[in-house]
Design a protein around this motif. Structure first.
Motif, short mmCIF file in Angstrom:
data_model
loop_
_atom_site.label_atom_id
_atom_site.label_comp_id
_atom_site.label_asym_id
_atom_site.label_seq_id
_atom_site.Cartn_x
_atom_site.Cartn_y
_atom_site.Cartn_z
N GLU A 127 0.72 -1.13 0.21
CA GLU A 127 0.03 0.01 0.05
C GLU A 127 0.80 1.35 -0.03
O GLU A 127 0.32 2.03 -0.78
N ARG B 295 -3.86 6.88 8.17
CA ARG B 295 -5.18 7.36 7.29
C ARG B 295 -4.50 7.05 5.85
O ARG B 295 -5.37 6.36 4.84
N GLY B 296 -3.33 7.34 5.38
CA GLY B 296 -3.00 7.22 4.18
C GLY B 296 -1.99 8.19 3.93
O GLY B 296 -1.17 8.55 4.42
N ASN C 168 -9.29 6.30 -4.59
CA ASN C 168 -9.50 6.49 -3.14
C ASN C 168 -10.25 7.67 -2.87
O ASN C 168 -10.33 8.58 -3.78
N HIS C 169 -10.86 7.60 -1.66
CA HIS C 169 -11.66 8.65 -0.82
C HIS C 169 -10.72 9.58 -0.56
O HIS C 169 -9.41 9.22 -0.29
N ARG D 116 -16.76 11.08 -3.21
CA ARG D 116 -15.49 10.78 -2.93
C ARG D 116 -14.67 11.75 -2.13
O ARG D 116 -13.51 11.56 -1.71
N LEU E 260 -7.09 8.64 1.35
CA LEU E 260 -7.50 7.52 2.18
C LEU E 260 -7.11 6.19 1.70
O LEU E 260 -7.44 6.01 0.64
N SER E 261 -6.55 5.34 2.56
CA SER E 261 -6.19 4.06 2.26
C SER E 261 -7.39 3.11 2.40
O SER E 261 -8.30 3.42 3.29
N ASP E 262 -7.76 2.11 1.62
CA ASP E 262 -8.60 1.33 1.51
C ASP E 262 -8.45 -0.02 2.25
O ASP E 262 -9.15 -0.93 1.98
N GLN E 263 -7.33 -0.18 2.97
CA GLN E 263 -7.23 -1.43 3.48
C GLN E 263 -7.76 -1.58 4.97
O GLN E 263 -8.42 -0.54 5.28
N SER E 264 -7.46 -2.81 5.69
CA SER E 264 -8.20 -3.02 6.77
C SER E 264 -7.40 -2.22 7.86
O SER E 264 -6.30 -1.66 7.70
N LYS F 257 -3.73 -0.56 7.90
CA LYS F 257 -3.62 0.80 7.96
C LYS F 257 -2.39 1.13 9.16
O LYS F 257 -1.84 2.16 9.27
#
Length: 298
Positions: free
Chosen positions: A132, A163-164, A203-204, A248, A280-284, A288
């Motif tokens: 990621e 968060r990302g 990504n959002h 988004r 924002l990351s979309d991982q768990s 994250k």
């Protein structure tokens, strides 16, 4: 004389065959015998060695890390198994020796297996976090190149947290004027440079407005809360005009509650006054949480 006597004897004068009124007892006894055999077979099939069953129950409960209390259909007259140690139970014997592929597991071996599973999951999560971070770094690289072409590389800072990817735009004399949420021309140039990279990803985005700690009274807004929120909303509106979709993005104002620098640092006056666009990351949540660690490895 003898002729008539013989005629009467053979002509119907013989005694009738005696009827057996107890013949039904034979059939009844046969039926009872068969029923008894049936119940004996059923009982033999349903009888479980209570001691071996309790050993199996305790071992399985320990292997799955749960309670050893198990609701069963056994009777209250089960043998006492309190003397059996759950740390060392032969599951092959407890299973009745019916070919089950079960080995003897000690408590230490069970704990070791759990630790190995935990380490394997942690390693997998860390690898996902590294992957990621690589994706986020690619987005950062794209925006850095676009900003450099416009000579605006010093107006934006990049970082990665749980968060990302955090794109920090310094607002002092660059994006907004004092006590204003209206984008300046240079602020629009910064957003024009990073917008293509943001539009191209799925990504959002979370846009957050921040002010510094100086208690400067505002004329156009009741407080720094409204001012920081209005600045974040202005960035969102501008990005909508560049191809971003409303679903988004979110906007939020934080006033001076999340400073980058403490008030004692001279940089706090200019650097805490900022707008952050977070990819924002979309991982768990577990992955994250490892993003800062993975980013520090680079």
């Amino acid at each position: 004389m003898s002729g008539p006597k013989r005629g009467r004897r053979h002509g119907g004068g013989h005694d009738e065959e005696h009827e057996n009124h107890e013949r039904w007892l034979l059939t009844y006894s046969d039926m009872i015998t068969l029923l008894m055999v049936l119940f004996i077979v059923m009982f033999a099939m349903s009888t479980v060695d209570a001691k071996k069953f309790d050993q199996l129950k305790e071992s399985l409960a320990g292997a799955f890390g749960g309670s050893q209390t198990l609701v069963t259909g056994g009777s209250s007259g089960s043998p006492d198994t309190s003397g059996v140690s759950p740390d060392q139970i032969d599951l092959q014997s407890a299973a009745g020796g019916q070919g089950a592929d079960v080995t003897t597991l000690s408590k230490q071996e069970q704990d070791k297996a759990v630790q190995q599973n935990d380490r394997a999951k942690a390693a997998a999560d860390l690898q996902k976090a590294r992957d990621e971070v690589a994706k986020l770094k690619a987005i950062e690289q794209k925006m850095t190149e676009l900003l450099a072409k416009q000579g605006l590389a010093d107006s934006v800072q990049f970082s990665i947290d749980q968060r990302g990817l955090v794109v920090t735009i310094i607002t002092s004399s660059v994006v907004f004027g004092g006590d204003s949420a209206e984008l300046l021309s240079q602020g629009k140039e910064v957003l024009d440079a990073v917008a293509p990279a943001l539009v191209a990803i799925p990504n959002h985005l979370e846009v957050g407005g921040h002010t510094n700690q100086l208690p400067v009274p505002t004329k156009n807004y009741p407080s720094a809360w409204e001012l920081s929120t209005a600045r974040a909303s202005s960035v969102v509106r501008y990005l909508l005009g560049k191809g971003m979709t409303a679903d988004r993005m979110t906007a939020a104002g934080y006033a001076d509650t999340k400073p980058l620098y403490p008030p004692s640092d001279p940089l706090s006056i200019t650097r805490n006054r900022r707008v952050e666009v977070v990819v924002l990351s979309d991982q768990s949540a577990e992955v994250k949480a490892l993003l800062p660690t993975a980013a520090a490895e680079k």
